[in-house]
Design a protein around this motif. Structure first.
Motif, short mmCIF file in Angstrom:
data_model
loop_
_atom_site.label_atom_id
_atom_site.label_comp_id
_atom_site.label_asym_id
_atom_site.label_seq_id
_atom_site.Cartn_x
_atom_site.Cartn_y
_atom_site.Cartn_z
N GLU A 117 30.32 38.42 40.47
CA GLU A 117 30.77 37.27 41.24
C GLU A 117 32.23 37.48 41.62
O GLU A 117 33.07 37.63 40.74
CB GLU A 117 30.62 35.99 40.41
N PRO A 118 32.53 37.49 42.93
CA PRO A 118 33.92 37.65 43.33
C PRO A 118 34.74 36.40 43.02
O PRO A 118 34.21 35.27 43.01
CB PRO A 118 33.84 37.89 44.83
N HIS A 119 36.00 36.61 42.73
CA HIS A 119 36.96 35.53 42.53
C HIS A 119 38.19 35.87 43.35
O HIS A 119 38.43 37.03 43.65
CB HIS A 119 37.35 35.43 41.04
N PRO A 120 39.00 34.89 43.69
CA PRO A 120 40.21 35.19 44.47
C PRO A 120 41.13 36.20 43.79
O PRO A 120 41.85 36.93 44.46
CB PRO A 120 40.91 33.83 44.59
N TRP A 121 41.07 36.29 42.48
CA TRP A 121 41.96 37.18 41.73
C TRP A 121 41.23 38.39 41.17
O TRP A 121 41.77 39.13 40.38
CB TRP A 121 42.65 36.43 40.61
N GLY A 122 39.96 38.61 41.55
CA GLY A 122 39.21 39.75 41.03
C GLY A 122 37.72 39.49 41.02
O GLY A 122 37.16 39.06 42.02
N LYS A 123 37.09 39.73 39.87
CA LYS A 123 35.64 39.52 39.78
C LYS A 123 35.23 39.11 38.37
O LYS A 123 35.99 39.27 37.41
CB LYS A 123 34.88 40.79 40.18
N ARG A 124 34.00 38.64 38.30
CA ARG A 124 33.35 38.32 37.03
C ARG A 124 32.05 39.12 36.98
O ARG A 124 31.21 38.99 37.87
CB ARG A 124 33.04 36.83 36.96
N SER B 69 32.92 46.09 42.81
CA SER B 69 31.82 45.94 41.86
C SER B 69 31.51 47.26 41.17
O SER B 69 31.58 48.31 41.81
CB SER B 69 30.55 45.47 42.58
N ARG C 110 40.78 42.02 37.26
CA ARG C 110 41.61 41.80 38.44
C ARG C 110 41.25 42.67 39.64
O ARG C 110 41.98 42.68 40.62
CB ARG C 110 43.08 42.05 38.08
N VAL C 111 40.16 43.41 39.59
CA VAL C 111 39.77 44.27 40.70
C VAL C 111 38.50 43.73 41.33
O VAL C 111 37.56 43.37 40.64
CB VAL C 111 39.56 45.72 40.19
N GLU C 112 38.49 43.68 42.67
CA GLU C 112 37.35 43.10 43.39
C GLU C 112 36.13 44.01 43.43
O GLU C 112 35.00 43.53 43.51
CB GLU C 112 37.77 42.74 44.81
#
Length: 147
Positions: free
Chosen positions: A132-139, A103, A99-101
């Motif tokens: 990879e950013p996501h609206p709710w965090g990152k992958r 990296s 859930r954290v953007e």
């Protein structure tokens, strides 16, 4: 932790894919150990989808990478996270969603530093590492060769 979902797919899609969600309540070693065991069990299933058995060396490396990525999520992105494993003919793709953007950043080589070598280890072991950013965090996605 929720139940794992395993599916078998064809073509360029992975031969096997599994995910496990962690609620983030257990932020200790239990979650990391569970993720390592999940990875070993997943790789043990390779022959069931017509793939050769994964060598113990590669299983151990997969467990190490998962351990480092999940530990990073636990320490720096408290809350729920998801571990996704995708088995291809020649590689294992490991993704950790949190859930954290921000990296993860590899720190410079410092043999005197105690701890905080996780990202360095992952970069050294894996063929590729991407965030990879996501609206709710990152992958965080890595590719580990199985050959």
């Amino acid at each position: 932790m929720t139940d794992a979902i395993m599916t078998s797919r064809a073509t360029r899609a992975p031969a096997l894919c599994a995910t496990v969600d962690y609620d983030g309540v257990d932020t200790g070693d239990g979650m990391v150990a569970s993720a390592r065991d999940f990875t070993a069990d997943f790789l043990a299933a390779a022959p069931a989808v017509g793939r050769a058995r994964v060598t113990q060396e590669r299983v151990d490396l997969g467990r190490l990478v998962v351990s480092e990525l999940v530990t990073n999520a636990v320490r720096h992105a408290p809350g729920p996270c998801r571990l996704m494993l995708e088995l291809f003919e020649d590689a294992l793709e490991i993704s950790v969603f949190d859930r954290v953007e921000a990296s993860p950043v590899p720190r410079g080589h410092d043999p005197g530093r105690v701890g905080q070598h996780g990202v360095e280890i992952v970069v050294a072991i894996c063929e590729s590492v991407s965030v990879e950013p996501h609206p709710w965090g990152k992958r965080v996605r890595v590719r580990l060769s199985l050959v």
